[in-house]
Write a protein that holds these residues in place. Structure first.
Motif, PDB file in Angstrom:
ATOM      1  N   SER A 259       0.823  -1.211   0.000  1.00  0.00           N
ATOM      2  CA  SER A 259       0.000   0.000   0.000  1.00  0.00           C
ATOM      3  C   SER A 259       0.854   1.256   0.000  1.00  0.00           C
ATOM      4  O   SER A 259       0.404   2.321  -0.428  1.00  0.00           O
ATOM      5  CB  SER A 259      -0.926   0.013   1.223  1.00  0.00           C
ATOM      6  OG  SER A 259      -0.167  -0.046   2.430  1.00  0.00           O
ATOM      7  N   GLU A 260       2.095   1.118   0.494  1.00  0.00           N
ATOM      8  CA  GLU A 260       3.024   2.241   0.484  1.00  0.00           C
ATOM      9  C   GLU A 260       4.401   1.738   0.047  1.00  0.00           C
ATOM     10  O   GLU A 260       4.773   0.595   0.329  1.00  0.00           O
ATOM     11  CB  GLU A 260       3.135   2.881   1.877  1.00  0.00           C
ATOM     12  CG  GLU A 260       1.849   3.531   2.348  1.00  0.00           C
ATOM     13  CD  GLU A 260       2.034   4.253   3.677  1.00  0.00           C
ATOM     14  OE1 GLU A 260       3.097   4.060   4.310  1.00  0.00           O
ATOM     15  OE2 GLU A 260       1.141   5.015   4.069  1.00  0.00           O
ATOM     16  N   LYS A 261       5.151   2.618  -0.620  1.00  0.00           N
ATOM     17  CA  LYS A 261       6.477   2.221  -1.103  1.00  0.00           C
ATOM     18  C   LYS A 261       7.347   3.455  -1.251  1.00  0.00           C
ATOM     19  O   LYS A 261       6.920   4.462  -1.829  1.00  0.00           O
ATOM     20  CB  LYS A 261       6.359   1.522  -2.462  1.00  0.00           C
ATOM     21  CG  LYS A 261       7.648   0.862  -2.935  1.00  0.00           C
ATOM     22  CD  LYS A 261       7.899  -0.426  -2.162  1.00  0.00           C
ATOM     23  CE  LYS A 261       9.100  -1.180  -2.689  1.00  0.00           C
ATOM     24  NZ  LYS A 261       9.337  -2.434  -1.955  1.00  0.00           N
ATOM     25  N   GLY A 262       8.559   3.379  -0.722  1.00  0.00           N
ATOM     26  CA  GLY A 262       9.492   4.484  -0.879  1.00  0.00           C
ATOM     27  C   GLY A 262       9.804   4.709  -2.350  1.00  0.00           C
ATOM     28  O   GLY A 262      10.002   3.746  -3.108  1.00  0.00           O
ATOM     29  N   LEU A 263       9.856   5.962  -2.743  1.00  0.00           N
ATOM     30  CA  LEU A 263      10.053   6.279  -4.156  1.00  0.00           C
ATOM     31  C   LEU A 263      11.367   5.739  -4.695  1.00  0.00           C
ATOM     32  O   LEU A 263      11.406   5.186  -5.804  1.00  0.00           O
ATOM     33  CB  LEU A 263       9.986   7.801  -4.360  1.00  0.00           C
ATOM     34  CG  LEU A 263      10.184   8.306  -5.793  1.00  0.00           C
ATOM     35  CD1 LEU A 263       9.172   7.677  -6.744  1.00  0.00           C
ATOM     36  CD2 LEU A 263      10.083   9.834  -5.844  1.00  0.00           C
ATOM     37  N   VAL A 264      12.449   5.862  -3.932  1.00  0.00           N
ATOM     38  CA  VAL A 264      13.752   5.367  -4.391  1.00  0.00           C
ATOM     39  C   VAL A 264      13.687   3.873  -4.672  1.00  0.00           C
ATOM     40  O   VAL A 264      14.119   3.389  -5.728  1.00  0.00           O
ATOM     41  CB  VAL A 264      14.858   5.678  -3.357  1.00  0.00           C
ATOM     42  CG1 VAL A 264      16.171   4.985  -3.755  1.00  0.00           C
ATOM     43  CG2 VAL A 264      15.082   7.182  -3.260  1.00  0.00           C
ATOM     44  N   ASP A 265      13.145   3.122  -3.717  1.00  0.00           N
ATOM     45  CA  ASP A 265      13.043   1.662  -3.895  1.00  0.00           C
ATOM     46  C   ASP A 265      12.150   1.316  -5.085  1.00  0.00           C
ATOM     47  O   ASP A 265      12.450   0.386  -5.850  1.00  0.00           O
ATOM     48  CB  ASP A 265      12.482   1.013  -2.631  1.00  0.00           C
ATOM     49  CG  ASP A 265      13.458   1.064  -1.462  1.00  0.00           C
ATOM     50  OD1 ASP A 265      14.678   1.154  -1.725  1.00  0.00           O
ATOM     51  OD2 ASP A 265      13.001   1.037  -0.303  1.00  0.00           O
ATOM     52  N   LEU A 266      11.051   2.037  -5.233  1.00  0.00           N
ATOM     53  CA  LEU A 266      10.126   1.744  -6.338  1.00  0.00           C
ATOM     54  C   LEU A 266      10.782   1.991  -7.693  1.00  0.00           C
ATOM     55  O   LEU A 266      10.608   1.198  -8.633  1.00  0.00           O
ATOM     56  CB  LEU A 266       8.866   2.598  -6.211  1.00  0.00           C
ATOM     57  CG  LEU A 266       7.820   2.416  -7.320  1.00  0.00           C
ATOM     58  CD1 LEU A 266       7.334   0.970  -7.367  1.00  0.00           C
ATOM     59  CD2 LEU A 266       6.635   3.351  -7.108  1.00  0.00           C
ATOM     60  N   LEU A 267      11.545   3.059  -7.806  1.00  0.00           N
ATOM     61  CA  LEU A 267      12.202   3.355  -9.088  1.00  0.00           C
ATOM     62  C   LEU A 267      13.135   2.227  -9.503  1.00  0.00           C
ATOM     63  O   LEU A 267      13.231   1.897 -10.696  1.00  0.00           O
ATOM     64  CB  LEU A 267      12.984   4.667  -8.985  1.00  0.00           C
ATOM     65  CG  LEU A 267      12.159   5.942  -8.817  1.00  0.00           C
ATOM     66  CD1 LEU A 267      13.084   7.157  -8.684  1.00  0.00           C
ATOM     67  CD2 LEU A 267      11.189   6.142  -9.966  1.00  0.00           C
ATOM     68  N   VAL A 268      13.811   1.624  -8.527  1.00  0.00           N
ATOM     69  CA  VAL A 268      14.722   0.519  -8.842  1.00  0.00           C
ATOM     70  C   VAL A 268      13.946  -0.750  -9.149  1.00  0.00           C
ATOM     71  O   VAL A 268      14.205  -1.434 -10.146  1.00  0.00           O
ATOM     72  CB  VAL A 268      15.697   0.280  -7.665  1.00  0.00           C
ATOM     73  CG1 VAL A 268      16.600  -0.929  -7.966  1.00  0.00           C
ATOM     74  CG2 VAL A 268      16.544   1.519  -7.423  1.00  0.00           C
ATOM     75  N   GLU A 269      12.967  -1.089  -8.298  1.00  0.00           N
ATOM     76  CA  GLU A 269      12.203  -2.328  -8.484  1.00  0.00           C
ATOM     77  C   GLU A 269      11.419  -2.330  -9.799  1.00  0.00           C
ATOM     78  O   GLU A 269      11.251  -3.375 -10.430  1.00  0.00           O
ATOM     79  CB  GLU A 269      11.247  -2.531  -7.303  1.00  0.00           C
ATOM     80  CG  GLU A 269      11.953  -2.863  -5.998  1.00  0.00           C
ATOM     81  CD  GLU A 269      10.976  -3.076  -4.861  1.00  0.00           C
ATOM     82  OE1 GLU A 269       9.765  -3.242  -5.140  1.00  0.00           O
ATOM     83  OE2 GLU A 269      11.404  -3.085  -3.689  1.00  0.00           O
ATOM     84  N   ALA A 270      10.928  -1.165 -10.206  1.00  0.00           N
ATOM     85  CA  ALA A 270      10.144  -1.070 -11.443  1.00  0.00           C
ATOM     86  C   ALA A 270      11.023  -0.853 -12.667  1.00  0.00           C
ATOM     87  O   ALA A 270      10.510  -0.639 -13.768  1.00  0.00           O
ATOM     88  CB  ALA A 270       9.133   0.065 -11.320  1.00  0.00           C
ATOM     89  N   SER A 271      12.358  -0.908 -12.468  1.00  0.00           N
ATOM     90  CA  SER A 271      13.333  -0.730 -13.565  1.00  0.00           C
ATOM     91  C   SER A 271      13.203   0.640 -14.233  1.00  0.00           C
ATOM     92  O   SER A 271      13.431   0.782 -15.431  1.00  0.00           O
ATOM     93  CB  SER A 271      13.187  -1.846 -14.606  1.00  0.00           C
ATOM     94  OG  SER A 271      13.440  -3.105 -14.027  1.00  0.00           O
ATOM     95  N   ILE A 272      12.808   1.632 -13.446  1.00  0.00           N
ATOM     96  CA  ILE A 272      12.738   3.000 -13.953  1.00  0.00           C
ATOM     97  C   ILE A 272      14.117   3.641 -13.868  1.00  0.00           C
ATOM     98  O   ILE A 272      14.548   4.357 -14.774  1.00  0.00           O
ATOM     99  CB  ILE A 272      11.697   3.816 -13.149  1.00  0.00           C
ATOM    100  CG1 ILE A 272      10.314   3.178 -13.315  1.00  0.00           C
ATOM    101  CG2 ILE A 272      11.683   5.279 -13.606  1.00  0.00           C
ATOM    102  CD1 ILE A 272       9.248   3.774 -12.411  1.00  0.00           C
TER     103      ILE A 272
END
Length: 422
Positions: A353-366
């Protein structure tokens, strides 16, 4: 202005048999005409639009169009305009496609139950009842091999080879013209420029099977091949063909195809595909010449075509998506509109439901790494729902969801990524 004059002024006539005779025939009485559409897929595409709209133009001019769906010829394969053999499809598959195509044609042509009204027919109804002996005796005997070899659709394939199946295709199409001439009083066949050989073969069959001294009324007309100024094939994009079925090509994608028309093509497309008066098209020509950056003609073209093919509501949706993407106002889109507008961008499914932006950018291959992600954020390259985000500690949460379903992340100017919340 009569129908032939209008077609000429729009550049819609490639070839005609007996120009003067056909024009007089059309001016004198209501004429029944037909065009054939073979089911080679589960939907028609915009390459079929020109002949479909030709039938519509004739209907609006007071004539009687007949749309022939080739449930029979579709099992054989037309060699016209092809350099290689078509793949043969199962009969059950082809007949399923026939039904889809009949439904699509009804969007453009007003079919009625009246014997004198427009109608759709399927040549499987008569071709499937013929024996091989019937075909050879009643049709084949009227065509010499030399005559058939001289046709462009056959001659162009001789060097690389053509099967007997496709070689005899013109006999079946000729029989269609003859049958509709006899049963429906069809006196005109229209088609694309690649159909000239098949159309004239049909005229030859009608002539040779007529009674001596009989007044033969039968004509052919072809529309030109539509080409694009940059040399690419009309109706094709990087994603493939532009289909008339909204499940295969969404109204938004359809709208975008037309709105992205080259300035060198847009006036030709307006004349060929829309029913706008020529005077209005001339005014749009001035817009192209004086204010090309506003793309007024392209937007008018896209609106006319999307409304004609998909309806007013679909047009409005396409315009909303276009406006939101252009103005950076994606938060106003619905879940369905996001799915349509971003169907081809990389998508990542987020279960938390929540995700740190830095981690999300890496996990989503952005971003390629956490270091790169931090640099992207600090440099102002990351946008969440089109709003720049430079906080390294930012957490993606429910407030960032569009319609409780998606978050749109952009890296730089054009690289979009879709986060689907599970």
């Amino acid at each position: 202005m009569n129908i032939i004059e209008d077609l000429r002024s729009r550049g819609l006539i490639n070839q005609m048999t007996d120009d003067e005779g056909l024009e007089q025939h059309l001016n004198k009485e209501q004429v029944a005409l037909y065009c054939g559409f073979d089911p080679t897929a589960d939907s028609l595409h915009i390459g079929h639009l020109l002949p479909i709209l030709m039938l519509k133009r004739f209907q609006e001019a007071g004539h009687r169009p007949i749309a022939l769906v080739g449930g029979g010829t579709g099992l054989i394969g037309d060699p016209s305009g092809r350099s290689e053999e078509r793949q043969l499809n199962e009969e059950s598959v082809v007949q399923g496609w026939v039904s889809n195509i009949e439904d699509q044609l009804s969007k453009f042509i007003d079919f009625t139950d009246d014997d004198k009204g427009a109608k759709v027919v399927n040549n499987y109804d008569w071709l499937s009842q013929m024996s091989v002996i019937d075909l050879l005796r009643d049709v084949g005997k009227y065509f010499s091999v030399n005559y058939m070899l001289a046709k462009d659709s056959v001659e162009s394939r001789i060097e690389n080879g053509i099967s007997y199946t496709e070689f005899t295709y013109m006999l079946l199409q000729s029989l269609d013209f003859l049958r509709l001439n006899q049963k429906e009083n069809v006196t005109l066949q229209i088609g694309g420029s690649d159909q000239w050989g098949n159309i004239t073969a049909g005229l030859e069959l009608i002539r040779r099977t007529s009674q001596e001294g009989e007044d033969i009324k039968a004509y052919g007309l072809t529309v030109p091949l539509i080409t694009k100024a940059d040399g690419s094939k009309f109706g094709k994009t990087a994603g493939g063909a532009i289909w008339l079925d909204e499940k295969k090509t969404s109204p938004y994608e359809f709208y975008q195809f037309w709105v992205n028309a080259d300035d060198r093509d847009v006036l030709k497309f307006l004349k060929s595909f829309t029913f706008l008066p020529l005077e209005e098209i001339e005014e749009l020509k001035k817009e192209v010449e004086e204010r090309p950056e506003q793309r007024t003609a392209q937007r008018r073209l896209a609106e006319e075509m999307t409304k004609m093919v998909h309806g007013e509501e679909a047009l409005n949706q396409a315009k909303r998506i276009t406006h939101a993407l252009f103005k950076g106002d994606v938060k106003q889109l619905t879940k369905d509109e996001v799915e349509v507008g971003f169907k081809d961008v990389p998508t990542y499914k987020l279960e938390e439901s929540e995700k740190g932006l830095v981690d999300l950018l890496v996990e989503a291959s952005i971003s390629s790494s956490k270091r790169q992600a931090r640099e992207d954020i600090q440099n102002g390259a990351i946008y969440i729902n089109d709003e720049r985000q430079q906080d390294l500690k930012y957490v993606i949460n429910a407030d960032d969801q569009i319609d409780e379903a998606f978050t749109i992340i952009r890296r730089g100017k054009k690289k979009y990524f879709l986060i689907r919340h599970m």
